[in-house]
Design a protein around this motif. Structure first.
Motif, PDB file in Angstrom:
ATOM      1  N   ARG A   3       4.148  10.222  -7.288  1.00 43.96           N
ATOM      2  CA  ARG A   3       5.047  10.548  -8.160  1.00 43.96           C
ATOM      3  C   ARG A   3       4.383  10.761  -9.776  1.00 43.96           C
ATOM      4  O   ARG A   3       4.697  11.579 -10.563  1.00 43.96           O
ATOM      5  N   MET A   4       3.508   9.683  -9.823  1.00 35.04           N
ATOM      6  CA  MET A   4       2.625   9.904 -11.293  1.00 35.04           C
ATOM      7  C   MET A   4       1.975  11.290 -11.215  1.00 35.04           C
ATOM      8  O   MET A   4       1.796  11.983 -12.428  1.00 35.04           O
ATOM      9  N   ARG A   5       1.423  11.636 -10.093  1.00 40.37           N
ATOM     10  CA  ARG A   5       0.598  12.877 -10.003  1.00 40.37           C
ATOM     11  C   ARG A   5       1.459  14.242 -10.126  1.00 40.37           C
ATOM     12  O   ARG A   5       1.038  15.084 -10.961  1.00 40.37           O
ATOM     13  N   LEU A   6       2.683  13.965  -9.604  1.00 44.73           N
ATOM     14  CA  LEU A   6       3.661  15.354  -9.886  1.00 44.73           C
ATOM     15  C   LEU A   6       4.096  15.279 -11.349  1.00 44.73           C
ATOM     16  O   LEU A   6       4.227  16.104 -11.895  1.00 44.73           O
ATOM     17  N   VAL A  65       0.818  -1.315  -0.085  1.00 49.54           N
ATOM     18  CA  VAL A  65      -0.009  -0.141  -0.093  1.00 49.54           C
ATOM     19  C   VAL A  65       0.741   1.138  -0.107  1.00 49.54           C
ATOM     20  O   VAL A  65       0.697   2.051  -0.736  1.00 49.54           O
ATOM     21  N   LEU A  66       2.046   1.320   0.725  1.00 46.79           N
ATOM     22  CA  LEU A  66       2.860   2.441   0.976  1.00 46.79           C
ATOM     23  C   LEU A  66       3.441   2.793  -0.362  1.00 46.79           C
ATOM     24  O   LEU A  66       3.777   3.924  -1.033  1.00 46.79           O
ATOM     25  N   ASP A  67       3.858   1.752  -1.034  1.00 44.43           N
ATOM     26  CA  ASP A  67       4.606   1.389  -2.352  1.00 44.43           C
ATOM     27  C   ASP A  67       3.461   2.109  -3.296  1.00 44.43           C
ATOM     28  O   ASP A  67       4.068   2.966  -4.240  1.00 44.43           O
ATOM     29  N   ILE A  68       2.296   1.749  -3.576  1.00 42.49           N
ATOM     30  CA  ILE A  68       1.341   2.513  -4.309  1.00 42.49           C
ATOM     31  C   ILE A  68       1.142   3.683  -4.220  1.00 42.49           C
ATOM     32  O   ILE A  68       1.188   4.530  -5.384  1.00 42.49           O
ATOM     33  N   ARG A  69       1.131   4.025  -2.767  1.00 36.84           N
ATOM     34  CA  ARG A  69       1.008   5.421  -2.697  1.00 36.84           C
ATOM     35  C   ARG A  69       1.985   6.318  -3.087  1.00 36.84           C
ATOM     36  O   ARG A  69       1.821   7.165  -3.594  1.00 36.84           O
ATOM     37  N   THR A  70       3.459   5.912  -3.008  1.00 37.34           N
ATOM     38  CA  THR A  70       4.272   6.738  -3.355  1.00 37.34           C
ATOM     39  C   THR A  70       4.548   6.760  -4.782  1.00 37.34           C
ATOM     40  O   THR A  70       4.688   7.770  -5.595  1.00 37.34           O
ATOM     41  N   TYR A  71       4.259   5.760  -5.565  1.00 35.84           N
ATOM     42  CA  TYR A  71       4.005   5.450  -7.030  1.00 35.84           C
ATOM     43  C   TYR A  71       2.971   6.417  -7.585  1.00 35.84           C
ATOM     44  O   TYR A  71       2.996   7.189  -8.637  1.00 35.84           O
ATOM     45  N   MET A  72       1.778   6.540  -6.828  1.00 36.55           N
ATOM     46  CA  MET A  72       0.713   7.457  -7.342  1.00 36.55           C
ATOM     47  C   MET A  72       1.073   9.085  -7.109  1.00 36.55           C
ATOM     48  O   MET A  72       0.861   9.706  -8.015  1.00 36.55           O
TER      49      MET A  72
END
Length: 72
Positions: free
Chosen positions: A65-68, A56-63
């Motif tokens: 990054r993608m948002r930025l 879950v934390l990995d998905i949050r950081t990925y999202m």
């Protein structure tokens, strides 16, 4: 030697203990000890929780990054 082992595991860990410790205003070592002791008592259930939290934390950081990247 022992310090190198500790730094290796801290760098390779998923950051779940650090994230929970920061959110709960606790020491990271106490959170790690909680996971270790509770995994012995609960026959590995906290290990499953740890890996799910890591995903879950990995998905949050990925999202994040993608948002930025989208707004740049």
């Amino acid at each position: 030697m022992f310090q190198r082992i500790i730094t290796y595991f801290e760098q390779q860990s998923f950051g779940v203990s650090t994230y929970l410790a920061n959110r709960l205003n606790m020491s990271t070592a106490k959170v790690r000890l909680f996971f270790i002791y509770s995994s012995f008592l609960a026959v590995g259930f906290p290990i499953l929780f740890y890996f799910l939290a890591a995903v879950v934390l990995d998905i949050r950081t990925y999202m994040k990054r993608m948002r930025l990247r989208i707004w740049e």
